[in-house]
Design an enzyme around this catalytic site. Structure first.
Site, PDB file in Angstrom:
ATOM      1  N   GLU A  31       4.542  -1.270  12.336  1.00  0.00           N
ATOM      2  CA  GLU A  31       5.466  -1.979  12.773  1.00  0.00           C
ATOM      3  C   GLU A  31       6.775  -1.436  13.497  1.00  0.00           C
ATOM      4  O   GLU A  31       7.336  -1.839  14.329  1.00  0.00           O
ATOM      5  CB  GLU A  31       5.788  -2.973  11.808  1.00  0.00           C
ATOM      6  CG  GLU A  31       4.691  -3.902  10.944  1.00  0.00           C
ATOM      7  CD  GLU A  31       4.411  -3.026   9.677  1.00  0.00           C
ATOM      8  OE1 GLU A  31       4.046  -3.788   8.882  1.00  0.00           O
ATOM      9  OE2 GLU A  31       4.632  -1.838   9.572  1.00  0.00           O
ATOM     10  N   PRO A  65      -9.527   7.777   0.890  1.00  0.00           N
ATOM     11  CA  PRO A  65      -9.012   9.024   1.205  1.00  0.00           C
ATOM     12  C   PRO A  65      -7.461   8.917   1.065  1.00  0.00           C
ATOM     13  O   PRO A  65      -6.617   9.871   0.559  1.00  0.00           O
ATOM     14  CB  PRO A  65      -9.361   9.532   2.643  1.00  0.00           C
ATOM     15  CG  PRO A  65     -10.500   8.799   2.819  1.00  0.00           C
ATOM     16  CD  PRO A  65     -10.101   7.375   2.109  1.00  0.00           C
ATOM     17  N   ASP A  78       5.321   4.709   3.744  1.00  0.00           N
ATOM     18  CA  ASP A  78       4.817   3.405   3.837  1.00  0.00           C
ATOM     19  C   ASP A  78       3.523   3.424   4.014  1.00  0.00           C
ATOM     20  O   ASP A  78       3.081   3.361   5.348  1.00  0.00           O
ATOM     21  CB  ASP A  78       5.633   2.737   5.161  1.00  0.00           C
ATOM     22  CG  ASP A  78       5.222   0.895   5.103  1.00  0.00           C
ATOM     23  OD1 ASP A  78       4.616   0.805   4.658  1.00  0.00           O
ATOM     24  OD2 ASP A  78       6.090   0.473   6.059  1.00  0.00           O
TER      25      ASP A  78
END
Length: 295
Positions: free
Chosen positions: A87, A174, A165
Protein backbone atom coordinates in the site's frame (compact mmCIF):
# COMPACT_ATOMS: atom_id res chain seq x y z
CA UNK A 1 -26.91 -4.04 3.25
CA UNK A 2 -26.65 -7.51 1.77
CA UNK A 3 -23.15 -8.50 0.74
CA UNK A 4 -22.37 -9.30 -2.86
CA UNK A 5 -20.47 -12.34 -1.61
CA UNK A 6 -18.55 -13.62 1.40
CA UNK A 7 -14.80 -14.12 1.66
CA UNK A 8 -13.67 -17.07 3.75
CA UNK A 9 -10.42 -16.38 5.60
CA UNK A 10 -8.85 -19.49 7.16
CA UNK A 11 -7.56 -18.64 10.62
CA UNK A 12 -6.86 -22.09 12.05
CA UNK A 13 -7.78 -25.62 11.08
CA UNK A 14 -10.96 -25.25 13.12
CA UNK A 15 -11.74 -21.52 12.66
CA UNK A 16 -12.51 -19.24 9.71
CA UNK A 17 -13.41 -15.56 9.49
CA UNK A 18 -16.22 -14.60 7.12
CA UNK A 19 -15.87 -11.17 5.51
CA UNK A 20 -18.99 -9.67 3.85
CA UNK A 21 -17.92 -8.15 0.53
CA UNK A 22 -20.45 -5.46 -0.34
CA UNK A 23 -18.66 -4.62 -3.57
CA UNK A 24 -15.69 -6.22 -5.30
CA UNK A 25 -13.59 -3.35 -6.61
CA UNK A 26 -10.78 -5.35 -8.21
CA UNK A 27 -9.72 -9.00 -8.32
CA UNK A 28 -6.59 -10.33 -9.97
CA UNK A 29 -4.20 -13.25 -9.84
CA UNK A 30 -0.62 -11.91 -9.99
CA UNK A 31 2.45 -14.13 -10.44
CA UNK A 32 2.76 -14.13 -6.64
CA UNK A 33 -0.71 -14.10 -5.09
CA UNK A 34 -4.45 -13.56 -5.38
CA UNK A 35 -5.18 -9.86 -4.82
CA UNK A 36 -8.66 -8.64 -3.96
CA UNK A 37 -9.85 -5.12 -3.17
CA UNK A 38 -13.41 -4.92 -1.86
CA UNK A 39 -15.76 -2.75 0.16
CA UNK A 40 -16.34 -4.29 3.58
CA UNK A 41 -17.72 -2.97 6.89
CA UNK A 42 -14.17 -1.63 7.46
CA UNK A 43 -14.21 0.38 4.24
CA UNK A 44 -12.04 -0.41 1.25
CA UNK A 45 -10.06 -3.50 2.23
CA UNK A 46 -7.05 -5.26 0.70
CA UNK A 47 -6.88 -9.06 0.76
CA UNK A 48 -3.95 -11.15 -0.47
CA UNK A 49 -4.51 -14.89 -0.72
CA UNK A 50 -7.78 -14.50 1.24
CA UNK A 51 -5.91 -12.79 4.08
CA UNK A 52 -6.74 -9.18 5.04
CA UNK A 53 -3.69 -6.94 4.76
CA UNK A 54 -5.20 -3.55 5.60
CA UNK A 55 -8.55 -1.79 5.71
CA UNK A 56 -9.55 1.83 5.27
CA UNK A 57 -10.83 2.07 8.85
CA UNK A 58 -7.89 1.26 11.10
CA UNK A 59 -5.05 1.03 8.60
CA UNK A 60 -3.36 4.19 9.89
CA UNK A 61 -3.20 2.85 13.46
CA UNK A 62 -1.66 -0.36 12.14
CA UNK A 63 0.95 1.34 9.96
CA UNK A 64 1.83 3.94 12.60
CA UNK A 65 2.35 1.12 15.10
CA UNK A 66 4.80 -0.56 12.73
CA UNK A 67 6.96 2.54 12.27
CA UNK A 68 6.48 5.25 14.92
CA UNK A 69 7.73 3.31 17.99
CA UNK A 70 10.74 2.18 15.95
CA UNK A 71 11.55 5.77 14.93
CA UNK A 72 11.23 6.80 18.58
CA UNK A 73 13.57 4.02 19.74
CA UNK A 74 16.23 4.58 17.04
CA UNK A 75 19.33 6.68 17.56
CA UNK A 76 18.98 8.38 14.15
CA UNK A 77 16.27 8.63 11.49
CA UNK A 78 18.12 9.17 8.22
CA UNK A 79 17.63 5.86 6.38
CA UNK A 80 14.72 3.40 6.58
CA UNK A 81 14.16 0.03 4.91
CA UNK A 82 10.57 -1.18 4.49
CA UNK A 83 9.97 -4.76 3.36
CA UNK A 84 6.40 -5.38 2.23
CA UNK A 85 3.62 -2.79 2.61
CA UNK A 86 2.36 -2.84 -0.97
CA UNK A 87 0.00 0.00 0.00
CA UNK A 88 2.95 2.36 0.57
CA UNK A 89 1.71 3.86 3.85
CA UNK A 90 4.81 3.07 5.94
CA UNK A 91 7.20 4.59 3.34
CA UNK A 92 4.95 7.66 3.17
CA UNK A 93 5.06 8.11 6.96
CA UNK A 94 8.84 7.70 6.94
CA UNK A 95 9.19 10.39 4.28
CA UNK A 96 6.93 12.73 6.25
CA UNK A 97 9.12 12.09 9.29
CA UNK A 98 12.05 13.62 7.41
CA UNK A 99 13.83 10.35 6.56
CA UNK A 100 16.36 11.10 3.81
CA UNK A 101 16.28 7.69 2.10
CA UNK A 102 13.45 5.15 2.25
CA UNK A 103 14.22 1.89 0.46
CA UNK A 104 10.87 0.19 -0.11
CA UNK A 105 11.10 -3.46 -1.16
CA UNK A 106 8.05 -5.35 -2.42
CA UNK A 107 8.08 -8.60 -4.37
CA UNK A 108 4.87 -7.96 -6.31
CA UNK A 109 4.75 -4.95 -8.69
CA UNK A 110 1.21 -5.82 -9.76
CA UNK A 111 -0.04 -5.66 -6.18
CA UNK A 112 1.64 -2.27 -5.70
CA UNK A 113 -0.09 -1.05 -8.90
CA UNK A 114 -3.48 -2.41 -7.79
CA UNK A 115 -3.18 -0.72 -4.39
CA UNK A 116 -2.21 2.60 -5.96
CA UNK A 117 -5.15 2.44 -8.34
CA UNK A 118 -7.89 1.27 -5.99
CA UNK A 119 -7.07 2.03 -2.34
CA UNK A 120 -8.04 5.46 -0.94
CA UNK A 121 -4.87 5.43 1.21
CA UNK A 122 -1.18 4.88 0.52
CA UNK A 123 0.54 5.50 -2.80
CA UNK A 124 -1.27 6.88 -5.80
CA UNK A 125 -0.11 6.01 -9.33
CA UNK A 126 2.08 9.11 -9.65
CA UNK A 127 3.81 8.41 -6.33
CA UNK A 128 4.56 4.86 -7.50
CA UNK A 129 6.14 6.17 -10.72
CA UNK A 130 8.30 8.62 -8.78
CA UNK A 131 9.36 5.96 -6.27
CA UNK A 132 10.23 3.55 -9.09
CA UNK A 133 12.42 6.26 -10.62
CA UNK A 134 13.96 7.18 -7.25
CA UNK A 135 12.62 10.72 -7.63
CA UNK A 136 12.39 11.77 -3.97
CA UNK A 137 13.21 10.07 -0.68
CA UNK A 138 11.29 6.84 -1.48
CA UNK A 139 13.03 4.34 -3.74
CA UNK A 140 10.86 1.40 -4.77
CA UNK A 141 12.61 -1.94 -5.42
CA UNK A 142 10.71 -4.93 -6.81
CA UNK A 143 12.58 -7.77 -5.16
CA UNK A 144 12.28 -10.59 -2.66
CA UNK A 145 12.85 -9.09 0.79
CA UNK A 146 15.11 -11.90 1.98
CA UNK A 147 17.25 -11.60 -1.15
CA UNK A 148 17.47 -7.80 -0.84
CA UNK A 149 18.68 -8.12 2.75
CA UNK A 150 21.16 -10.84 1.85
CA UNK A 151 22.54 -8.92 -1.14
CA UNK A 152 22.84 -5.73 0.93
CA UNK A 153 25.29 -7.43 3.30
CA UNK A 154 28.24 -6.72 1.01
CA UNK A 155 27.35 -3.07 0.39
CA UNK A 156 27.54 0.15 2.35
CA UNK A 157 23.76 0.13 2.99
CA UNK A 158 23.00 0.69 6.64
CA UNK A 159 19.60 1.56 8.09
CA UNK A 160 18.40 3.36 11.18
CA UNK A 161 15.07 1.50 11.03
CA UNK A 162 14.02 -1.69 9.25
CA UNK A 163 10.26 -2.39 9.12
CA UNK A 164 9.09 -5.90 8.23
CA UNK A 165 5.49 -5.58 7.05
CA UNK A 166 5.05 -9.24 6.17
CA UNK A 167 2.19 -11.67 5.64
CA UNK A 168 1.25 -13.58 8.76
CA UNK A 169 3.62 -16.29 9.89
CA UNK A 170 2.69 -19.63 8.33
CA UNK A 171 4.80 -22.73 8.78
CA UNK A 172 3.77 -23.95 5.32
CA UNK A 173 4.82 -20.75 3.53
CA UNK A 174 8.33 -19.74 2.41
CA UNK A 175 7.93 -16.30 4.00
CA UNK A 176 7.91 -17.93 7.45
CA UNK A 177 11.71 -17.83 7.22
CA UNK A 178 11.47 -14.05 7.56
CA UNK A 179 10.27 -14.53 11.15
CA UNK A 180 13.23 -16.71 12.14
CA UNK A 181 16.48 -15.95 13.92
CA UNK A 182 18.67 -16.21 10.80
CA UNK A 183 16.78 -13.51 8.92
CA UNK A 184 16.50 -11.27 11.99
CA UNK A 185 20.27 -11.58 12.39
CA UNK A 186 20.81 -10.50 8.78
CA UNK A 187 18.56 -7.49 9.41
CA UNK A 188 20.42 -6.64 12.62
CA UNK A 189 23.70 -6.67 10.71
CA UNK A 190 22.32 -4.04 8.29
CA UNK A 191 21.56 -1.60 11.10
CA UNK A 192 23.48 1.60 11.66
CA UNK A 193 24.55 2.25 15.27
CA UNK A 194 21.39 2.68 17.34
CA UNK A 195 19.28 1.11 14.59
CA UNK A 196 15.99 -0.75 15.18
CA UNK A 197 14.14 -3.66 13.54
CA UNK A 198 10.33 -3.69 13.80
CA UNK A 199 7.94 -6.49 12.88
CA UNK A 200 4.33 -7.37 13.67
CA UNK A 201 3.38 -10.82 14.93
CA UNK A 202 0.63 -13.10 13.70
CA UNK A 203 -2.89 -11.79 14.33
CA UNK A 204 -4.84 -15.08 14.73
CA UNK A 205 -2.58 -16.29 17.51
CA UNK A 206 -3.37 -13.09 19.43
CA UNK A 207 -7.09 -12.73 18.83
CA UNK A 208 -8.22 -16.32 19.26
CA UNK A 209 -7.38 -18.56 22.21
CA UNK A 210 -5.78 -21.86 21.33
CA UNK A 211 -3.52 -24.40 22.94
CA UNK A 212 -0.45 -22.86 21.27
CA UNK A 213 -1.43 -19.18 21.58
CA UNK A 214 1.08 -18.28 24.30
CA UNK A 215 3.86 -20.31 22.68
CA UNK A 216 3.32 -18.66 19.30
CA UNK A 217 3.58 -15.26 20.97
CA UNK A 218 6.64 -16.15 23.00
CA UNK A 219 8.49 -17.64 20.03
CA UNK A 220 9.21 -14.35 18.21
CA UNK A 221 9.87 -12.58 21.52
CA UNK A 222 12.47 -15.22 22.37
CA UNK A 223 14.03 -14.88 18.91
CA UNK A 224 14.32 -11.11 19.39
CA UNK A 225 16.00 -11.73 22.74
CA UNK A 226 18.55 -14.02 21.11
CA UNK A 227 19.37 -11.56 18.30
CA UNK A 228 19.12 -8.10 19.90
CA UNK A 229 20.60 -6.64 23.08
CA UNK A 230 17.43 -4.54 23.52
CA UNK A 231 13.88 -5.57 22.70
CA UNK A 232 10.61 -3.71 23.14
CA UNK A 233 6.93 -4.33 22.57
CA UNK A 234 4.02 -2.24 21.35
CA UNK A 235 0.41 -3.31 21.03
CA UNK A 236 -2.06 -0.76 19.72
CA UNK A 237 -5.33 -0.39 21.59
CA UNK A 238 -6.95 0.94 18.40
CA UNK A 239 -5.95 -1.83 15.99
CA UNK A 240 -6.12 -5.50 17.02
CA UNK A 241 -3.69 -6.57 14.29
CA UNK A 242 -0.97 -4.21 15.52
CA UNK A 243 1.17 -6.23 17.93
CA UNK A 244 4.72 -5.11 17.24
CA UNK A 245 8.10 -6.39 18.43
CA UNK A 246 11.18 -4.17 18.22
CA UNK A 247 14.87 -4.99 18.48
CA UNK A 248 17.93 -2.76 18.85
CA UNK A 249 21.44 -4.22 18.59
CA UNK A 250 22.96 -2.23 21.47
CA UNK A 251 21.80 -2.22 25.08
CA UNK A 252 19.31 0.47 26.17
CA UNK A 253 18.56 0.56 29.88
CA UNK A 254 14.93 1.69 29.54
CA UNK A 255 13.65 1.48 25.94
CA UNK A 256 10.14 2.63 26.85
CA UNK A 257 11.47 5.76 28.51
CA UNK A 258 13.68 6.47 25.49
CA UNK A 259 10.75 6.02 23.08
CA UNK A 260 8.60 8.32 25.18
CA UNK A 261 11.30 11.00 25.36
CA UNK A 262 11.99 10.95 21.63
CA UNK A 263 8.37 10.70 20.45
CA UNK A 264 7.70 14.44 20.74
CA UNK A 265 10.87 15.23 18.80
CA UNK A 266 9.71 13.35 15.69
CA UNK A 267 8.97 15.48 12.64
CA UNK A 268 5.93 13.29 11.97
CA UNK A 269 3.03 13.82 14.38
CA UNK A 270 1.19 10.48 14.69
CA UNK A 271 -2.59 10.56 14.91
CA UNK A 272 -2.94 7.34 16.92
CA UNK A 273 0.07 7.42 19.29
CA UNK A 274 1.00 9.89 22.00
CA UNK A 275 3.22 9.51 25.06
CA UNK A 276 0.44 8.06 27.24
CA UNK A 277 -0.54 5.61 24.52
CA UNK A 278 3.06 4.55 24.05
CA UNK A 279 3.68 3.90 27.74
CA UNK A 280 0.49 1.86 28.06
CA UNK A 281 0.93 -0.06 24.81
CA UNK A 282 4.57 -0.89 25.55
CA UNK A 283 3.75 -2.71 28.79
CA UNK A 284 4.67 -6.36 28.46
CA UNK A 285 1.88 -8.92 28.83
CA UNK A 286 2.43 -11.49 31.55
CA UNK A 287 3.19 -14.21 28.98
CA UNK A 288 6.30 -12.26 27.92
CA UNK A 289 7.36 -11.29 31.44
CA UNK A 290 7.47 -14.87 32.70
CA UNK A 291 10.39 -17.18 32.01
CA UNK A 292 9.82 -19.57 29.12
CA UNK A 293 9.13 -22.95 30.73
CA UNK A 294 11.57 -25.75 29.98
CA UNK A 295 10.49 -29.27 29.13
Amino acid sequence: MNPERWLREPVRDDVVDLWPLHEVVHEERTPFQDVLVARTPLGTTLFCDQNPQSAELGQLAFHEAELVPALALAGERRRVLVIGCSEGVVPQIAARAGVEVVDHVDIDPDCVRICAEHLPYGFDADEVRRAEAGDGPIRLHYDDGARFVRDSAGTDRRYDVIVLDLPEEDEDSPHSALYQREFLTRCRDLLAPGGVVSTHVSRPHLSLPAADSVASFRRPWQAFGEVFATRAYFRSDEQPWAAIMLGRADAVADPVELMTEQLDALAYRPRTIDARTLRRAAGLPRALREPVPTA
